[in-house]
Design a protein around this motif. Sequence first.
Motif, short mmCIF file in Angstrom:
data_model
loop_
_atom_site.label_atom_id
_atom_site.label_comp_id
_atom_site.label_asym_id
_atom_site.label_seq_id
_atom_site.Cartn_x
_atom_site.Cartn_y
_atom_site.Cartn_z
N THR A 242 0.91 -1.15 0.22
CA THR A 242 0.13 0.07 -0.04
C THR A 242 0.75 1.34 -0.08
OG1 THR A 242 -1.59 -1.22 1.31
CG2 THR A 242 -1.78 1.24 1.34
N LEU A 243 0.67 2.23 -0.80
CA LEU A 243 1.48 3.46 -0.98
C LEU A 243 0.46 4.38 0.03
CD1 LEU A 243 3.65 4.88 -2.08
CD2 LEU A 243 2.22 5.43 -4.08
N THR A 244 1.40 5.10 0.98
CA THR A 244 0.74 6.30 1.72
C THR A 244 1.68 7.59 1.17
OG1 THR A 244 2.22 5.48 3.41
CG2 THR A 244 -0.02 4.56 3.43
N MET A 245 1.20 8.21 0.51
CA MET A 245 1.79 9.56 0.23
C MET A 245 0.76 10.91 0.66
SD MET A 245 4.51 8.38 -1.22
CE MET A 245 5.26 9.73 -1.74
N SER A 246 1.58 11.99 0.57
CA SER A 246 0.91 13.24 0.87
C SER A 246 0.31 13.48 -0.41
CB SER A 246 1.98 14.32 1.56
OG SER A 246 2.73 14.62 0.52
N ASP A 247 -0.65 14.48 -0.54
CA ASP A 247 -1.17 14.96 -1.67
C ASP A 247 -0.26 15.92 -2.25
OD1 ASP A 247 -3.52 13.76 -1.11
OD2 ASP A 247 -4.67 15.34 -0.51
N GLU A 248 0.70 16.63 -1.63
CA GLU A 248 1.71 17.46 -2.09
C GLU A 248 2.65 16.74 -2.82
OE1 GLU A 248 3.75 20.60 -2.93
OE2 GLU A 248 2.00 20.57 -2.16
N PHE A 249 3.04 15.58 -2.52
CA PHE A 249 3.84 14.81 -3.45
C PHE A 249 3.13 14.33 -4.70
CE2 PHE A 249 5.26 10.66 -5.09
CZ PHE A 249 6.86 10.91 -5.00
N ILE A 250 2.16 14.11 -4.73
CA ILE A 250 1.25 13.94 -5.93
C ILE A 250 0.99 14.96 -6.92
CG2 ILE A 250 -0.88 12.93 -7.01
CD1 ILE A 250 0.96 10.85 -5.22
N ASP B 118 10.12 15.99 -11.23
CA ASP B 118 9.90 15.38 -12.48
C ASP B 118 11.27 14.48 -12.72
OD1 ASP B 118 11.82 17.20 -13.00
OD2 ASP B 118 10.71 18.08 -14.73
N ASP B 119 12.03 14.25 -11.67
CA ASP B 119 13.25 13.42 -11.75
C ASP B 119 12.79 12.01 -11.39
OD1 ASP B 119 15.63 12.01 -11.85
OD2 ASP B 119 16.60 13.72 -10.88
N VAL B 120 12.89 11.15 -12.33
CA VAL B 120 12.49 9.84 -12.07
C VAL B 120 13.11 9.16 -10.58
CG1 VAL B 120 12.14 7.25 -12.67
CG2 VAL B 120 11.57 9.17 -14.39
N GLY B 121 14.43 9.42 -10.56
CA GLY B 121 15.12 8.80 -9.28
C GLY B 121 14.50 9.06 -8.02
N PRO B 122 14.37 10.42 -7.59
CA PRO B 122 13.92 10.93 -6.36
C PRO B 122 12.40 10.37 -6.06
CG PRO B 122 15.00 12.78 -7.16
CD PRO B 122 15.02 11.70 -8.35
N ILE B 123 11.65 10.62 -7.42
CA ILE B 123 10.36 9.83 -7.40
C ILE B 123 10.20 8.30 -6.89
CG2 ILE B 123 8.05 9.37 -8.69
CD1 ILE B 123 8.79 12.09 -10.21
N ALA B 124 11.07 7.57 -7.47
CA ALA B 124 10.96 6.12 -7.34
C ALA B 124 11.54 6.03 -5.87
CB ALA B 124 12.00 5.62 -8.04
N ALA B 125 12.58 6.69 -5.35
CA ALA B 125 12.98 6.67 -4.11
C ALA B 125 11.74 6.86 -2.80
CB ALA B 125 14.20 7.67 -3.78
N GLU B 126 11.11 7.90 -3.14
CA GLU B 126 10.08 8.41 -2.47
C GLU B 126 8.83 7.21 -2.56
OE1 GLU B 126 9.03 10.94 -0.07
OE2 GLU B 126 11.15 11.44 -0.36
N LEU B 127 8.66 6.73 -3.60
CA LEU B 127 7.66 5.55 -3.81
C LEU B 127 8.14 4.32 -2.89
CD1 LEU B 127 6.67 5.75 -7.50
CD2 LEU B 127 5.18 6.61 -5.41
N VAL B 128 9.47 3.92 -2.93
CA VAL B 128 9.93 2.88 -2.20
C VAL B 128 9.79 3.14 -0.73
CG1 VAL B 128 12.03 1.49 -1.65
CG2 VAL B 128 11.32 2.04 -4.00
N ASP B 129 10.19 4.32 -0.40
CA ASP B 129 10.15 4.59 1.22
C ASP B 129 8.83 4.61 1.59
OD1 ASP B 129 12.90 5.07 1.10
OD2 ASP B 129 12.73 7.28 1.18
N HIS B 130 7.84 4.96 0.99
CA HIS B 130 6.46 4.80 1.49
C HIS B 130 5.43 3.79 1.03
CE1 HIS B 130 7.71 9.30 1.74
NE2 HIS B 130 7.01 9.32 2.88
N ALA B 131 6.13 2.74 0.56
CA ALA B 131 5.12 1.37 0.36
C ALA B 131 5.59 0.70 1.32
CB ALA B 131 5.77 0.98 -1.30
N ALA B 132 4.21 0.25 2.03
CA ALA B 132 4.32 -0.62 3.25
C ALA B 132 3.39 -1.72 2.85
CB ALA B 132 3.66 0.03 4.13
N GLU B 133 3.80 -2.96 3.25
CA GLU B 133 3.27 -4.42 3.17
C GLU B 133 1.74 -4.27 3.74
OE1 GLU B 133 5.04 -7.86 3.94
OE2 GLU B 133 7.20 -7.03 3.61
N ARG B 134 0.82 -4.67 3.22
CA ARG B 134 -0.53 -4.84 3.67
C ARG B 134 -0.57 -5.94 4.78
NH1 ARG B 134 -4.26 -4.96 -1.54
NH2 ARG B 134 -2.62 -5.12 -2.82
#
Length: 71
Positions: A38-46, A55-71
């Motif tokens: 499950t991804l828990t991100m702030s609206d500000e990120f989106i 718009d840099d894929v690297g930092p976006i991917a890193a944020e997604l990995v950091d905020h992806a939690a097992e259900r």
Amino acid sequence: MLVRDPGLLEAALTRAATTIDGRDACPTLVFLGVNGRTLTMSDEFIVAITEGRLDDVGPIAAELVDHAAER
């Protein structure tokens, strides 16, 4: 929500599905729900992504990995 660049959205979806020699080309870009996460991100990120402030894929991917939690 208005998509700023439909071509970029299509490219991002295609990139996530790309494989090389049967392995994910971008292993950090995962289909979260399919992989039991499950991804828990702030609206500000989106909003930052949709407005082009982030718009840099690297930092976006890193944020997604950091905020992806097992259900």
